[in-house]
Design a protein around this motif. Structure first.
Motif, PDB file in Angstrom:
ATOM      1  N   ASP A 132      -1.257 -54.341  -2.814  1.00 48.45           N
ATOM      2  CA  ASP A 132      -0.376 -55.350  -3.386  1.00 48.45           C
ATOM      3  C   ASP A 132      -0.085 -55.058  -4.856  1.00 48.45           C
ATOM      4  N   ILE A 133      -1.103 -54.714  -5.636  1.00 50.00           N
ATOM      5  CA  ILE A 133      -0.912 -54.460  -7.065  1.00 50.00           C
ATOM      6  C   ILE A 133      -0.121 -53.174  -7.278  1.00 50.00           C
ATOM      7  N   ALA A 134      -0.201 -52.242  -6.364  1.00 50.22           N
ATOM      8  CA  ALA A 134       0.557 -50.994  -6.485  1.00 50.22           C
ATOM      9  C   ALA A 134       2.056 -51.254  -6.432  1.00 50.22           C
ATOM     10  N   GLU A 135       2.449 -52.373  -5.841  1.00 51.94           N
ATOM     11  CA  GLU A 135       3.861 -52.711  -5.717  1.00 51.94           C
ATOM     12  C   GLU A 135       4.416 -53.423  -6.953  1.00 51.94           C
ATOM     13  N   VAL A 136       3.544 -53.741  -7.922  1.00 48.39           N
ATOM     14  CA  VAL A 136       3.957 -54.481  -9.119  1.00 48.39           C
ATOM     15  C   VAL A 136       4.219 -53.495 -10.252  1.00 48.39           C
ATOM     16  N   ALA A 137       5.353 -53.656 -10.907  1.00 41.86           N
ATOM     17  CA  ALA A 137       5.698 -52.778 -12.033  1.00 41.86           C
ATOM     18  C   ALA A 137       4.748 -53.011 -13.201  1.00 41.86           C
ATOM     19  N   ALA A 138       4.479 -51.947 -13.962  1.00 44.13           N
ATOM     20  CA  ALA A 138       3.569 -52.020 -15.099  1.00 44.13           C
ATOM     21  C   ALA A 138       4.017 -53.075 -16.104  1.00 44.13           C
ATOM     22  N   VAL A 139       5.315 -53.160 -16.367  1.00 46.23           N
ATOM     23  CA  VAL A 139       5.812 -54.143 -17.335  1.00 46.23           C
ATOM     24  C   VAL A 139       5.443 -55.558 -16.896  1.00 46.23           C
ATOM     25  N   GLU A 140       5.461 -55.821 -15.615  1.00 50.30           N
ATOM     26  CA  GLU A 140       5.103 -57.145 -15.109  1.00 50.30           C
ATOM     27  C   GLU A 140       3.607 -57.408 -15.260  1.00 50.30           C
ATOM     28  N   VAL A 141       2.787 -56.413 -15.002  1.00 51.71           N
ATOM     29  CA  VAL A 141       1.335 -56.575 -15.167  1.00 51.71           C
ATOM     30  C   VAL A 141       1.014 -56.844 -16.639  1.00 51.71           C
ATOM     31  N   ILE A 157      -6.909 -64.089 -29.124  1.00 48.56           N
ATOM     32  CA  ILE A 157      -5.748 -63.708 -29.939  1.00 48.56           C
ATOM     33  C   ILE A 157      -5.851 -62.239 -30.350  1.00 48.56           C
ATOM     34  N   THR A 158      -7.053 -61.788 -30.686  1.00 48.24           N
ATOM     35  CA  THR A 158      -7.228 -60.383 -31.056  1.00 48.24           C
ATOM     36  C   THR A 158      -6.927 -59.471 -29.862  1.00 48.24           C
ATOM     37  N   ALA A 159      -7.408 -59.843 -28.675  1.00 47.76           N
ATOM     38  CA  ALA A 159      -7.117 -59.053 -27.470  1.00 47.76           C
ATOM     39  C   ALA A 159      -5.619 -59.055 -27.180  1.00 47.76           C
ATOM     40  N   LEU A 160      -4.978 -60.195 -27.350  1.00 55.60           N
ATOM     41  CA  LEU A 160      -3.540 -60.304 -27.139  1.00 55.60           C
ATOM     42  C   LEU A 160      -2.778 -59.408 -28.116  1.00 55.60           C
ATOM     43  N   ALA A 161      -3.181 -59.432 -29.378  1.00 54.72           N
ATOM     44  CA  ALA A 161      -2.518 -58.600 -30.389  1.00 54.72           C
ATOM     45  C   ALA A 161      -2.657 -57.120 -30.049  1.00 54.72           C
ATOM     46  N   GLY A 162      -3.838 -56.719 -29.605  1.00 49.67           N
ATOM     47  CA  GLY A 162      -4.040 -55.321 -29.213  1.00 49.67           C
ATOM     48  C   GLY A 162      -3.176 -54.939 -28.025  1.00 49.67           C
ATOM     49  N   LEU A 163      -3.112 -55.813 -27.039  1.00 51.58           N
ATOM     50  CA  LEU A 163      -2.296 -55.540 -25.855  1.00 51.58           C
ATOM     51  C   LEU A 163      -0.815 -55.430 -26.222  1.00 51.58           C
ATOM     52  N   ILE A 164      -0.329 -56.372 -27.006  1.00 50.00           N
ATOM     53  CA  ILE A 164       1.089 -56.364 -27.365  1.00 50.00           C
ATOM     54  C   ILE A 164       1.414 -55.148 -28.226  1.00 50.00           C
ATOM     55  N   THR A 165       0.556 -54.844 -29.194  1.00 53.70           N
ATOM     56  CA  THR A 165       0.797 -53.703 -30.072  1.00 53.70           C
ATOM     57  C   THR A 165       0.811 -52.399 -29.285  1.00 53.70           C
ATOM     58  N   ALA A 166      -0.165 -52.232 -28.412  1.00 45.77           N
ATOM     59  CA  ALA A 166      -0.235 -50.999 -27.621  1.00 45.77           C
ATOM     60  C   ALA A 166       0.833 -50.958 -26.534  1.00 45.77           C
ATOM     61  N   GLY A 167       1.156 -52.099 -25.959  1.00 43.76           N
ATOM     62  CA  GLY A 167       2.080 -52.132 -24.837  1.00 43.76           C
ATOM     63  C   GLY A 167       3.545 -52.187 -25.211  1.00 43.76           C
ATOM     64  N   ALA A 168       3.858 -52.615 -26.435  1.00 48.32           N
ATOM     65  CA  ALA A 168       5.259 -52.801 -26.826  1.00 48.32           C
ATOM     66  C   ALA A 168       6.141 -51.575 -26.578  1.00 48.32           C
ATOM     67  N   PRO A 169       5.705 -50.372 -26.974  1.00 50.11           N
ATOM     68  CA  PRO A 169       6.570 -49.215 -26.717  1.00 50.11           C
ATOM     69  C   PRO A 169       6.789 -48.957 -25.220  1.00 50.11           C
ATOM     70  N   GLU A 170       5.845 -49.381 -24.417  1.00 47.89           N
ATOM     71  CA  GLU A 170       5.933 -49.143 -22.975  1.00 47.89           C
ATOM     72  C   GLU A 170       6.801 -50.171 -22.258  1.00 47.89           C
ATOM     73  N   ILE A 171       6.827 -51.413 -22.773  1.00 49.23           N
ATOM     74  CA  ILE A 171       7.548 -52.475 -22.060  1.00 49.23           C
ATOM     75  C   ILE A 171       8.928 -52.741 -22.639  1.00 49.23           C
ATOM     76  N   GLY A 172       9.215 -52.195 -23.807  1.00 47.72           N
ATOM     77  CA  GLY A 172      10.539 -52.356 -24.403  1.00 47.72           C
ATOM     78  C   GLY A 172      10.658 -53.627 -25.217  1.00 47.72           C
ATOM     79  N   SER A 173      11.602 -53.625 -26.136  1.00 58.64           N
ATOM     80  CA  SER A 173      11.738 -54.740 -27.078  1.00 58.64           C
ATOM     81  C   SER A 173      12.167 -56.042 -26.407  1.00 58.64           C
ATOM     82  N   GLN A 174      12.910 -55.959 -25.310  1.00 55.55           N
ATOM     83  CA  GLN A 174      13.339 -57.197 -24.651  1.00 55.55           C
ATOM     84  C   GLN A 174      12.154 -57.988 -24.120  1.00 55.55           C
ATOM     85  N   HIS A 175      11.078 -57.314 -23.749  1.00 52.84           N
ATOM     86  CA  HIS A 175       9.867 -57.996 -23.278  1.00 52.84           C
ATOM     87  C   HIS A 175       8.888 -58.229 -24.422  1.00 52.84           C
ATOM     88  N   ALA A 176       8.818 -57.282 -25.350  1.00 52.94           N
ATOM     89  CA  ALA A 176       7.828 -57.361 -26.429  1.00 52.94           C
ATOM     90  C   ALA A 176       8.189 -58.420 -27.466  1.00 52.94           C
TER      91      ALA A 176
END
Length: 125
Positions: free
Chosen positions: A23-32, A69-88
């Motif tokens: 099931d998780i294999a069918e979900v796009a990384a940006v959605e996860v 909040i610290t975990a969220l900041a790390g995720l957003i900072t690291a993930g932003a280039p991968e998910i694109g500005s429209q999501h970030a």
């Protein structure tokens, strides 16, 4: 009397972890990534005392909020280039709002750049 399962009925005996992996294999990384960020935001908001309802103050826990909040900041900072500005962009806005809410809820404010997640985002004011 029940009939025995046929070979094409293999899903009924499938290991639940194998089904979850499929099931998780069918979900796009940006959605996860975005879903995880939203869960962290929601939990942090509750821990900052922003929950709805009469028990919001009882649920407030700034030590836990800082971690989320610290975990969220790390995720957003690291993930932003991968998910694109429209999501970030909206995730960054939500993060900043939480950082400001944390600062407002704190009896003793952190020094600029020392608040939750600010090592990833820079000072928030």
């Amino acid at each position: 009397m029940s009939t025995p399962p046929t070979n094409h009925d293999h899903h009924s005996f499938e290991d639940p972890s194998a089904r979850q992996a499929r099931d998780i294999a069918e979900v796009a990384a940006v959605e996860v990534i975005t879903t995880t960020a939203v869960h962290l935001m929601s939990a942090a908001a509750v821990k900052c005392g922003l929950a709805d309802g009469p028990d919001a103050a009882e649920l407030k826990d700034l030590d836990e909020a800082r971690k989320l909040i610290t975990a969220l900041a790390g995720l957003i900072t690291a993930g932003a280039p991968e998910i694109g500005s429209q999501h970030a962009a909206p995730l960054r806005d939500g993060l900043r709002s939480l950082q400001l809410a944390f600062r407002e809820a704190s009896l003793i404010p952190d020094a600029p750049g020392q608040g939750p997640g600010e090592k990833f985002t820079g000072p928030v004011n």
